[in-house]
Write an enzyme that holds these catalytic residues in place. Sequence first.
Site, PDB file in Angstrom:
ATOM      1  N   ILE A   1      -2.697   4.769  -2.189  1.00  0.00           N
ATOM      2  CA  ILE A   1      -3.783   5.593  -1.645  1.00  0.00           C
ATOM      3  C   ILE A   1      -3.376   7.065  -1.557  1.00  0.00           C
ATOM      4  CG2 ILE A   1      -4.784   3.716  -0.283  1.00  0.00           C
ATOM      5  CD1 ILE A   1      -3.460   5.056   2.194  1.00  0.00           C
TER       6      ILE A   1
ATOM      7  N   ILE B   1       0.857  -1.188   0.000  1.00  0.00           N
ATOM      8  CA  ILE B   1       0.000   0.000   0.000  1.00  0.00           C
ATOM      9  C   ILE B   1       0.897   1.243   0.000  1.00  0.00           C
ATOM     10  CG2 ILE B   1      -1.884   1.224   1.177  1.00  0.00           C
ATOM     11  CD1 ILE B   1      -2.890  -1.365   2.271  1.00  0.00           C
ATOM     12  N   PRO B   2       1.356   1.649  -1.195  1.00  0.00           N
ATOM     13  CA  PRO B   2       2.208   2.842  -1.265  1.00  0.00           C
ATOM     14  C   PRO B   2       1.391   4.090  -0.913  1.00  0.00           C
ATOM     15  CG  PRO B   2       2.226   1.591  -3.333  1.00  0.00           C
ATOM     16  CD  PRO B   2       1.116   1.063  -2.515  1.00  0.00           C
ATOM     17  N   HIS B   3       2.032   5.019  -0.192  1.00  0.00           N
ATOM     18  CA  HIS B   3       1.370   6.274   0.138  1.00  0.00           C
ATOM     19  C   HIS B   3       2.421   7.337   0.432  1.00  0.00           C
ATOM     20  CE1 HIS B   3       1.870   3.829   3.786  1.00  0.00           C
ATOM     21  NE2 HIS B   3       2.028   4.946   4.460  1.00  0.00           N
ATOM     22  N   ALA B   4       1.976   8.598   0.394  1.00  0.00           N
ATOM     23  CA  ALA B   4       2.849   9.717   0.752  1.00  0.00           C
ATOM     24  C   ALA B   4       2.005  10.700   1.545  1.00  0.00           C
ATOM     25  CB  ALA B   4       3.422  10.372  -0.505  1.00  0.00           C
TER      26      ALA B   4
END
Lengths: 144, 94
Positions: free
Chosen positions: A101, A62-65
């Site tokens: 996301i 689940i990549p996010h920043a």
Amino acid sequence: MKLLKEEAVRLDVQALNAVDAIRISGNLLVDAGYAEPRYVDAMLKGFLEVGPYIVLAPGIAIPHARPENGALASGFSLVRLATPIEFGHDKNDPVKLVCAITGVGSNGHIEMLQKVAGILGDKDKHQQLLEVQNFEDISKIITF
Amino acid sequence: MYVLSVCGMGFGTSLMLLMEVQSIAKEHGYTVDGEATDLGSAKGKSCDLIIASSEIAAELSDEAAPVIAIDNLLDKEEIKEKVLPMIKKLAQEG
């Protein structure tokens, strides 16, 4: 508001490696209007600098920043990889689903993370997502 | 008791984990204070318990507080099984 957008979902994608897979999932966020391109760069920077912590569960990344890195609206993208890919996580590799996301506001990304966690943390739904053949079936599984 | 939840960057996963731990604690009648943080800031911070994803937890073995490693951060059962007994223990110790 329905958060699942057809343009943010791609099934059985060929990715070269973890970075490529994250970029593909991030570009879908951009295509769907959830993020500016710099958000994708921030997600990649996080992965390259901090490591495979985004592989939150077996087979799921689940990549996010941070919201201030160019998030435009709360949303997510879903990429199912044609071939599972090693992200470098001791226990949860290889990755088959990449779900990037975005969130806006101070808690938007947490709300989105919890929503996505609710679906992907459900073993039946997770299994169904690995097997479905089209967007219509996905829209029956991801209902928020 | 004061819990530190730790993830790679300290704003996403760790916050979700902290909220989950607080909700588990509340269900069982315990109050847990805490904060979500990234690995660098977590080191040397005073707390009663540290909870982190397994690959982060491996880097916190020198800390004074006990460290709980979670493999599957989307699995509420795993979080509950690992965290609740420790919360009970810490609550008894006061």
